[in-house]
Motif scaffolding. Structure first.
Motif, PDB file in Angstrom:
ATOM      1  N   LYS A 129       2.616  -2.167  14.434  1.00  0.00           N
ATOM      2  CA  LYS A 129       1.223  -2.205  13.967  1.00  0.00           C
ATOM      3  C   LYS A 129       0.729  -0.784  13.795  1.00  0.00           C
ATOM      4  N   PRO A 130       0.436  -0.311  12.612  1.00  0.00           N
ATOM      5  CA  PRO A 130       0.633  -1.014  11.343  1.00  0.00           C
ATOM      6  C   PRO A 130       2.107  -0.991  10.953  1.00  0.00           C
ATOM      7  N   ALA A 131       2.517  -2.017  10.237  1.00  0.00           N
ATOM      8  CA  ALA A 131       3.914  -2.107   9.793  1.00  0.00           C
ATOM      9  C   ALA A 131       4.172  -1.092   8.679  1.00  0.00           C
ATOM     10  N   PRO A 132       5.265  -0.356   8.773  1.00  0.00           N
ATOM     11  CA  PRO A 132       5.602   0.578   7.695  1.00  0.00           C
ATOM     12  C   PRO A 132       6.130  -0.175   6.482  1.00  0.00           C
ATOM     13  N   THR A 170      -0.629   7.943   4.811  1.00  0.00           N
ATOM     14  CA  THR A 170      -0.623   7.562   6.216  1.00  0.00           C
ATOM     15  C   THR A 170      -0.582   8.816   7.081  1.00  0.00           C
ATOM     16  N   SER A 177       0.856  -1.179   0.000  1.00  0.00           N
ATOM     17  CA  SER A 177       0.000   0.000   0.000  1.00  0.00           C
ATOM     18  C   SER A 177       0.891   1.228   0.000  1.00  0.00           C
ATOM     19  N   ASP A 202      10.104  -4.458   1.418  1.00  0.00           N
ATOM     20  CA  ASP A 202       9.025  -4.323   0.439  1.00  0.00           C
ATOM     21  C   ASP A 202       9.555  -3.867  -0.913  1.00  0.00           C
ATOM     22  N   LYS A 256       8.850  -4.442  10.898  1.00  0.00           N
ATOM     23  CA  LYS A 256       7.735  -5.284  10.442  1.00  0.00           C
ATOM     24  C   LYS A 256       6.851  -5.751  11.596  1.00  0.00           C
ATOM     25  N   ASN A 257       7.346  -5.658  12.824  1.00  0.00           N
ATOM     26  CA  ASN A 257       6.539  -6.020  13.993  1.00  0.00           C
ATOM     27  C   ASN A 257       5.659  -4.883  14.490  1.00  0.00           C
ATOM     28  N   PRO A 285       4.763   7.216  14.666  1.00  0.00           N
ATOM     29  CA  PRO A 285       4.449   6.241  13.614  1.00  0.00           C
ATOM     30  C   PRO A 285       5.306   6.469  12.371  1.00  0.00           C
TER      31      PRO A 285
END
Length: 154
Positions: free
Chosen positions: A95-98, A15, A10, A123, A92-93, A61
């Motif tokens: 929430k939400p993962a960047p 964000t 995404s 990614d 990656k842990n 975030p």
């Protein structure tokens, strides 16, 4: 050039309140700063893995974490656990993962290094401002309009 890994992530520019965390040398960090400004995303630049991990563990975030491969063992090397990365795992842990982007000319040129990045959780592998912008900004919608001779505007 952007090498997206797996399914298309995404886009991050939407964000709310999130920024970019950048672990890289000054030249790369300056490139990320310029792209961040263009996309209205704040950028926090750090020069070592310890600082990057500290920022990730505080939760952000973060919309995107951008990291170079690094060159100095125990200072800025991304793959600090053999074929694994503490920074990628920690990001990656969340929430939400960047999104996790590796900014590296070496990884863009080497398929084996790009695969290593994907396996570790990246990614995308990028090596330019344009690549980062492409990752951050959703493409403009495309509309195909088929109209006949009797079509009129309202």
């Amino acid at each position: 050039q952007v090498v997206l890994m797996g399914s298309t992530p995404s886009r991050a520019a939407s964000t709310d309140g999130a920024g970019i965390l950048c672990l890289a040398v000054e030249e790369t960090a300056a490139t990320v700063q310029k792209v961040g400004a263009t996309c209205n995303l704040s950028v926090t630049a750090v020069s070592n893995t310890e600082d990057a991990l500290s920022h990730v563990q505080r939760g952000g975030p973060w919309a995107v974490v951008v990291a170079a491969l690094g060159t100095k063992t125990r200072k800025d090397v991304l793959f600090d656990r053999g074929s694994d990365s503490s920074l990628i795992s920690a990001a990656k842990n969340l929430k939400p993962a960047p999104l996790m982007a590796i900014f590296s000319y070496t990884a863009c040129e080497s398929k084996s290094i790009a695969r290593k990045c994907k396996k570790a959780g990246a990614d995308a592998v990028i090596c330019s401002a344009e690549g980062l912008t492409e990752l951050l900004v959703a493409p403009a919608p495309r509309i195909l309009c088929l109209a006949g001779d009797d079509t009129s505007s309202v």
